[in-house]
Design an enzyme around this catalytic site. Structure first.
Site, PDB file in Angstrom:
ATOM      1  N   GLU A   1       0.693  -1.246  -0.094  1.00  0.00           N
ATOM      2  CA  GLU A   1      -0.073   0.083  -0.100  1.00  0.00           C
ATOM      3  C   GLU A   1       0.860   1.241  -0.012  1.00  0.00           C
ATOM      4  OE1 GLU A   1      -3.267   0.175  -0.054  1.00  0.00           O
ATOM      5  OE2 GLU A   1      -4.001   1.826   0.739  1.00  0.00           O
ATOM      6  N   ASP A   2       1.911   1.375   0.786  1.00  0.00           N
ATOM      7  CA  ASP A   2       2.672   2.723   1.186  1.00  0.00           C
ATOM      8  C   ASP A   2       4.011   2.601   0.385  1.00  0.00           C
ATOM      9  OD1 ASP A   2       0.671   3.327   2.440  1.00  0.00           O
ATOM     10  OD2 ASP A   2       1.355   2.811   4.414  1.00  0.00           O
TER      11      ASP A   2
END
Ligand code: MN
Length: 714
Positions: A76-77
């Site tokens: 996700e990051d």
């Protein structure tokens, strides 16, 4: 922050076979990938996944879970890719990381409690492997522990509310009691800090006033029990502020009135001792009525087992006592995690295999103790939600649908009107066919058009009752309109044949005879074949010349009665079974027949030589041996004739009069082909049995204009 070697040591302490290399690799990978990213606290971001992994080591979770925790935010990051993770850690880990990522990506936008319920189910349904959910809960727990670093108050309150609505109940449902309590308490701090402060202050005051009261009570209870020669552990504690607050809200009582703020736990060796201890409690102290609960004989749906009782205990303090074995205690606190760790202790060669299914089995194990089937359905059982799918509306509402639901089901679920007028659908932004099967977490947008009406073909793929009922109703309405038009045409012709002019007004005057409410209803009834045109003409003009051939008018309710109440003249049926006569072969009494069982529709009767039967050749179990029952009253049946008739004046009227003379009623007539020389047509005739129809066929063959006549099949 937990150091690399520390984390590995923690895992190895309960799992000596832990894959050290992979753990180390995951630790390093997470720190590198998150690099210089910072948390709101100012800490390096990678401290977060490491703390989450640390939380999960407290539950002695397996290596894969700990590695998943370390990697849970990388997709996700960071610039990490699924391919890279698969290459470095294998596809199993990637699946778990992907699961957590998906849970993170969905977001609840509406706060009402129905939505929260659906959202919890969505999370459960998406966590195909329960370890995904455990990582997500640990993730939320760490985020809650560091929530005070978030500077925007609205954001803090929103996250805290979501924690109370969604994650604390989820933790409880899978039996992780202490995570639930900590989540609630952390959320309480942000949602209602004043209430929490005042409860804490009050507890502090009570503590000062009555120094060491908890210890004194523990000692006295120990005394009472050990006098009987039992060895037990007793722990006393104040209840958590949030649970006191809930009690105050639920019971509408003030803090002063709230007496049982102390809870005591007695841990014993085995189950009989639980009841023994209960006996000593009730023998030595006054029981507070209505507070006794035996969750050992009837565990809670999440597997919680314990005995609860409230007594006026030492020094007349009102206290709650919970009695349970040490093993029950561990399961109560740690839920599935404890259960799993417990099973893992057992030496077994098949450990590595089917881990995912073992998790599910363990969960089912816990749940099989659930008492209420409804609760059982309502809560926890992951597999239960596999037959549901949860989708988002453009506004962010979560809509629960049965598995295999389509955009049309979704549209009808939102609003009947949206279903009726839907022409297309976007799933996650892309146009898809209306028959597309929806997946968990899909966002659906329905495209509508005022010109659209329900499409009969939708009935083939919709799965919700609401959509199906609505589409069927529409089709029925359409059919009624067609019957009405047909009825009018039949009547106009019948009137003309008898030398009268048709008018709605004339029909209006005889509604009573037919027991029908409106002219339209008469038209529909004629179109559907319940009444003939001739019947209507004779009702309007009773003095008509053709009296002998006129049949007595049967009012509509009698027709319906006849259809429903009369014994079905067929032998070999189970009583109460619905029966239809096949539209392909129109069986008549006297025909050799066979019944075909149709799911949800009862039995369809075909003639033995009907071509349709070939379709069922492979399914002998659906064939039913039936015959005609000649004892019943004569019934009327539809026989279908296929005719070729010379194209000449008066041809049609000579055919109809031949049929009428032979006491047959034409209920439908359709031209199938028309050339300059011949008409081909299908005529449905109301007859008593096959002999009756054969007579009519013979009479028609004797009619000069008729070229050929046959009984129609299929
Ligand atoms: Mn996270």
């Amino acid at each position: 922050m937990i150091r690399q070697y520390e984390l590995v040591e923690r895992v190895k302490a309960y799992d000596p076979d832990a894959c050290e290399t992979t753990l180390n690799r995951a630790y390093v990978y997470a720190t590198q990938k998150h690099g210089s990213q910072k948390r709101a606290s100012g800490d390096p971001y990678f401290s977060h996944p490491i703390e989450v992994a640390g939380i999960l080591t407290n539950y002695k979770l397996d290596c894969d879970t700990i590695i998943t925790a370390l990697l849970h935010d990388t997709i996700e990051d960071t610039d990490a890719t699924p391919e890279e993770i698969t290459k470095l850690f294998g596809s199993n880990i990637m699946k778990l990381v992907d699961g957590v990522t998906k849970l993170t990506q969905i977001e609840l936008k509406s706060a009402d409690s129905k939505q929260a319920e659906n959202f919890r189910k969505l999370l459960l349904a998406m966590s195909e492997d329960i370890r995904v959910l455990l990582v997500k809960l640990a993730d939320r727990l760490h985020n809650m522990r560091t929530l005070h670093y978030i500077s925007k108050p609205e954001k803090r309150v929103r996250i805290a509310a979501e924690t109370l609505e969604i994650y604390a109940p989820l933790a409880e449902r899978i039996g992780m009691h202490d995570i639930k309590e900590e989540l609630e308490d952390l959320a309480f701090q942000h949602i209602n800090p004043e209430a929490r402060e005042s409860i804490l202050a009050r507890l502090e005051f009570l503590r000062e006033k009555d120094d060491n009261v908890v210890n004194r009570i523990v000692n006295e209870l120990k005394d009472v029990i050990s006098r009987q020669g039992l060895k037990v552990d007793i722990y006393g504690r104040e209840k958590r502020p949030y649970s006191i607050w809930q009690k105050m809200q639920r019971k509408n009582i003030t803090f002063g009135e709230l007496s049982d703020i102390m809870a005591f736990r007695v841990l014993v060796e085995d189950m009989p001792q639980c009841y023994e201890v209960l006996g000593y409690m009730h023998a030595n102290y006054k029981v507070v009525p209505g507070r006794f609960k035996d969750y050992i004989s009837t565990p809670k749906p999440n597997g919680y087992r314990s005995i609860h009782t409230t007594v006026l205990g030492p020094e007349n303090h009102r206290i709650e006592v919970q009695i349970r074995t040490r093993h029950m205690h561990e399961v109560n606190e740690n839920g599935v995690a404890a259960h799993w760790a417990y099973k893992q202790d057992k030496p077994s060669g098949e450990q590595k295999e089917g881990v995912q299914y073992r998790w599910l089995r363990d969960l089912l194990d816990i749940l099989e103790h659930a008492s209420e089937p409804e609760e059982f359905l309502e809560h926890t059982k992951l597999a239960m939600f596999q037959d549901q799918v949860f989708c988002f509306s453009p506004k962010g509402d979560v809509i629960a649908l049965p598995a295999r639901a389509t955009p049309v089901d979704f549209a009808y679920m939102i609003h009947t009107h949206i279903g009726d007028t839907c022409v297309g659908a976007k799933v996650n932004g892309a146009m898809v066919p209306l028959r597309t099967v929806l997946n968990n977490g899909d966002q659906i947008e329905i495209v509508t058009s005022k010109a659209q009406t329900p499409n009969p073909t939708w009935e083939r793929f919709v799965v919700t009752g609401k959509a199906r009922a609505r589409i069927r109703r529409f089709i029925r309405q359409q059919q009624e309109d067609q019957y009405k038009d047909l009825g009018k045409a039949i009547l106009q012709k019948a009137f003309r044949q008898e030398g009268y002019d048709y008018s709605d007004k004339a029909i209006d005057g005889v509604l009573k005879i037919f027991k029908l409410p409106s002219v339209d209803a008469v038209l529909t009834s004629v179109g559907a074949g319940h009444h003939t045109g001739r019947e209507v003409v004779h009702a309007v003009f009773p003095g008509s010349k053709d009296k002998e051939t006129a049949r007595k008018v049967v009012p509509i309710d009698k027709i319906r009665e006849r259809k429903h109440d009369h014994a079905i003249p067929i032998k070999g049926l189970i009583p109460g079974m619905a029966v239809h006569y096949a539209g392909c072969c129109h069986p008549l009494p006297g025909d050799r027949i066979v019944g075909i069982v149709t799911t949800g529709k009862g039995v369809t009767i075909h003639t033995i030589d009907c071509d349709t039967l070939e379709t069922f050749a492979e399914q002998p179990e659906r064939w039913l041996d039936v015959g005609w029952d000649n004892d019943g009253e004569p019934e009327h049946f539809i026989g279908r004739l296929s005719l070729t008739v010379g194209h000449e004046q008066g041809a049609l009227s000579s055919i109809t009069s031949v049929i009428a003379k032979n006491h047959g009623n034409i209920t439908n007539l359709r031209f199938t082909n028309r050339t300059t020389d011949f008409f081909e047509m299908l005529i449905d005739v109301d007859v008593v049995d096959v002999k009756h129809l054969t007579n009519i066929i013979a009479a028609l063959r004797a009619t000069p204009v008729v070229n050929t006549v046959e009984r129609a099949r299929g």
